[in-house]
Design a protein around this motif. Sequence first.
Motif, mmCIF file in Angstrom:
data_model
loop_
_atom_site.group_PDB
_atom_site.id
_atom_site.type_symbol
_atom_site.label_atom_id
_atom_site.label_comp_id
_atom_site.label_asym_id
_atom_site.label_seq_id
_atom_site.Cartn_x
_atom_site.Cartn_y
_atom_site.Cartn_z
ATOM 1 N N VAL A 174 -21.045 -65.899 2.225
ATOM 2 C CA VAL A 174 -22.490 -66.566 2.202
ATOM 3 C C VAL A 174 -22.523 -67.767 1.464
ATOM 4 C CG1 VAL A 174 -23.763 -64.494 2.954
ATOM 5 C CG2 VAL A 174 -23.363 -64.764 0.303
ATOM 6 N N MET A 175 -23.104 -68.674 1.556
ATOM 7 C CA MET A 175 -22.881 -69.898 0.771
ATOM 8 C C MET A 175 -24.684 -70.211 0.399
ATOM 9 S SD MET A 175 -22.240 -72.793 -0.329
ATOM 10 C CE MET A 175 -20.533 -73.526 0.165
ATOM 11 N N ILE A 176 -24.663 -70.026 -0.959
ATOM 12 C CA ILE A 176 -25.867 -70.166 -1.446
ATOM 13 C C ILE A 176 -26.403 -71.160 -2.466
ATOM 14 C CG2 ILE A 176 -28.031 -68.801 -2.688
ATOM 15 C CD1 ILE A 176 -26.315 -66.330 -1.380
ATOM 16 N N ASN A 177 -27.265 -72.120 -2.441
ATOM 17 C CA ASN A 177 -27.578 -72.955 -3.523
ATOM 18 C C ASN A 177 -29.132 -72.890 -4.091
ATOM 19 O OD1 ASN A 177 -26.886 -76.418 -3.861
ATOM 20 N ND2 ASN A 177 -27.890 -75.270 -5.275
ATOM 21 N N THR A 178 -29.938 -73.175 -3.096
ATOM 22 C CA THR A 178 -31.478 -73.230 -3.740
ATOM 23 C C THR A 178 -32.146 -72.041 -4.205
ATOM 24 O OG1 THR A 178 -31.791 -74.745 -1.898
ATOM 25 C CG2 THR A 178 -33.790 -73.980 -2.552
ATOM 26 N N ALA A 179 -31.558 -70.987 -3.628
ATOM 27 C CA ALA A 179 -32.068 -69.570 -3.975
ATOM 28 C C ALA A 179 -31.823 -69.282 -5.273
ATOM 29 C CB ALA A 179 -31.614 -68.525 -3.009
ATOM 30 N N THR A 204 -23.835 -76.275 -6.448
ATOM 31 C CA THR A 204 -24.000 -76.577 -7.813
ATOM 32 C C THR A 204 -25.228 -77.699 -8.051
ATOM 33 O OG1 THR A 204 -22.363 -78.316 -7.265
ATOM 34 C CG2 THR A 204 -21.438 -76.220 -8.214
ATOM 35 N N ALA A 205 -25.993 -77.758 -6.968
ATOM 36 C CA ALA A 205 -27.163 -78.590 -7.018
ATOM 37 C C ALA A 205 -28.484 -78.127 -7.749
ATOM 38 C CB ALA A 205 -27.156 -79.625 -5.919
ATOM 39 N N GLN A 206 -29.285 -79.098 -8.200
ATOM 40 C CA GLN A 206 -30.621 -78.596 -8.601
ATOM 41 C C GLN A 206 -30.639 -77.627 -9.692
ATOM 42 O OE1 GLN A 206 -33.161 -77.235 -5.136
ATOM 43 N NE2 GLN A 206 -31.251 -78.048 -3.786
ATOM 44 N N TYR A 207 -29.738 -77.361 -10.270
ATOM 45 C CA TYR A 207 -29.894 -76.532 -11.594
ATOM 46 C C TYR A 207 -30.807 -77.151 -12.612
ATOM 47 C CZ TYR A 207 -27.137 -72.751 -9.592
ATOM 48 O OH TYR A 207 -26.516 -71.756 -8.988
ATOM 49 N N PRO A 208 -31.352 -76.459 -13.131
ATOM 50 C CA PRO A 208 -32.289 -76.939 -14.454
ATOM 51 C C PRO A 208 -31.432 -77.713 -15.388
ATOM 52 C CG PRO A 208 -32.852 -74.610 -14.169
ATOM 53 C CD PRO A 208 -31.520 -74.846 -13.451
ATOM 54 N N SER A 209 -30.307 -77.363 -15.783
ATOM 55 C CA SER A 209 -29.359 -77.926 -16.764
ATOM 56 C C SER A 209 -27.961 -77.588 -16.204
ATOM 57 C CB SER A 209 -29.830 -77.669 -18.142
ATOM 58 O OG SER A 209 -29.190 -76.196 -18.362
ATOM 59 N N PRO A 210 -26.797 -78.300 -16.890
ATOM 60 C CA PRO A 210 -25.583 -78.015 -16.721
ATOM 61 C C PRO A 210 -25.306 -76.649 -17.305
ATOM 62 C CG PRO A 210 -25.681 -80.254 -17.563
ATOM 63 C CD PRO A 210 -27.219 -79.609 -17.595
ATOM 64 N N ASP A 241 -35.105 -67.335 -12.761
ATOM 65 C CA ASP A 241 -34.170 -67.203 -13.821
ATOM 66 C C ASP A 241 -32.877 -67.459 -13.101
ATOM 67 O OD1 ASP A 241 -32.218 -66.197 -15.563
ATOM 68 O OD2 ASP A 241 -33.373 -64.456 -16.035
ATOM 69 N N PRO A 242 -32.278 -68.565 -12.910
ATOM 70 C CA PRO A 242 -31.196 -68.729 -11.855
ATOM 71 C C PRO A 242 -29.779 -67.725 -12.677
ATOM 72 C CG PRO A 242 -32.009 -70.944 -12.773
ATOM 73 C CD PRO A 242 -32.566 -69.867 -13.609
ATOM 74 N N VAL A 243 -29.770 -67.460 -13.792
ATOM 75 C CA VAL A 243 -28.581 -66.856 -13.947
ATOM 76 C C VAL A 243 -28.669 -65.212 -13.737
ATOM 77 C CG1 VAL A 243 -27.381 -66.000 -16.198
ATOM 78 C CG2 VAL A 243 -27.972 -68.120 -16.097
ATOM 79 N N THR A 244 -29.934 -64.863 -13.939
ATOM 80 C CA THR A 244 -30.117 -63.362 -13.338
ATOM 81 C C THR A 244 -30.054 -63.302 -11.839
ATOM 82 O OG1 THR A 244 -31.475 -62.944 -15.373
ATOM 83 C CG2 THR A 244 -31.636 -61.503 -13.413
ATOM 84 N N MET A 245 -30.612 -64.191 -11.155
ATOM 85 C CA MET A 245 -30.548 -64.231 -9.852
ATOM 86 C C MET A 245 -29.226 -64.647 -9.173
ATOM 87 S SD MET A 245 -32.532 -63.953 -7.011
ATOM 88 C CE MET A 245 -34.108 -64.237 -7.429
ATOM 89 N N ALA A 246 -28.120 -65.237 -10.037
ATOM 90 C CA ALA A 246 -27.084 -65.551 -9.581
ATOM 91 C C ALA A 246 -26.175 -64.122 -9.605
ATOM 92 C CB ALA A 246 -26.193 -66.509 -10.288
#
Length: 258
Positions: free
Chosen positions: A204-209, A18-24, A215-220
């Motif tokens: 799998v555990m993923i944060n940075t990627a 849950t770290a490093q996201y551009p915004s909550p 576009d974090p939402v599409t990547m998620a």
Amino acid sequence: MSAEFYGVSLRSPLMMGTAQYPSPEILREAVQAALPGLVTVSLRRESAGEQAGQSFWSLIRDLNVSVLPNTAGCYTVKEAVTTAHMAREVFNTEWIKLEVIGEPDTLQPDVFGLVEAARILSEDGFKVFPYTTEDLIVAEKLMAAGCEVLMPWGAPIGSGKGLNNVFGLRALRAHFPGVPLVVDAGIGVPSHALRAMELGYDAVMINTAIAGAGDPVTMARAFSLAVEAGVLAREADPMEERDMAVPSTPVIGKAMLS
Ligand SMILES: CC(=O)[C@@H](O)[C@H](O)COP(=O)(O)O
């Protein structure tokens, strides 16, 4: 059949940091797009500023997803054990993702400290998820210390390099057929996560990627589909690799062209 982590089945084999996201708000949308099995949360981040911590915690609570607190940023057994105790109070869970970092360039685990901290915490009732290497002997020691889940690294945290040692990860899987195994750290693109699932890993555990994508939402969502594809492929019993070609279209006789 999905693995159980300390007796709990997760809704998805995708675990998200849950770290490093551009915004909550983007974090919220990413979690809603991926519907991960759990999210990991750092107590240190929570404590950094009380107000920010409060609003972050309400955001996580509203997402209605299981939480795995972690000891990110701890370099000693004492620090990790103390952080785990505080996390148990704050998050009201015995689950702890145990990180005892060895040095800052690779952020690789200090496996000696890790085993010691795992033993102390397991004896104290914690359900420990240790961030470790793919070393079989360390894995044996972690199991002997009370761990029922192992989280070997794919590559250094934040590197995005994927699965650096496929042989080692495969050997670990073969050596511990009944133990839930999670590739944690270093995954860069969905195909890395898919590969981990194809190798027989349980999650799998993923944060940075995700957090660091344009576009974090599409990547998620892409990671969520990738782990699902990996599970389906495994259940479908993939073909064996061969060294020699085998025609995929059997033919009888020769075509008469004139
Ligand atoms: C958030 C967390 O748990 C990280 O410590 C974890 O190891 C993920 O690593 P990546 O950021 O490389 O995905």
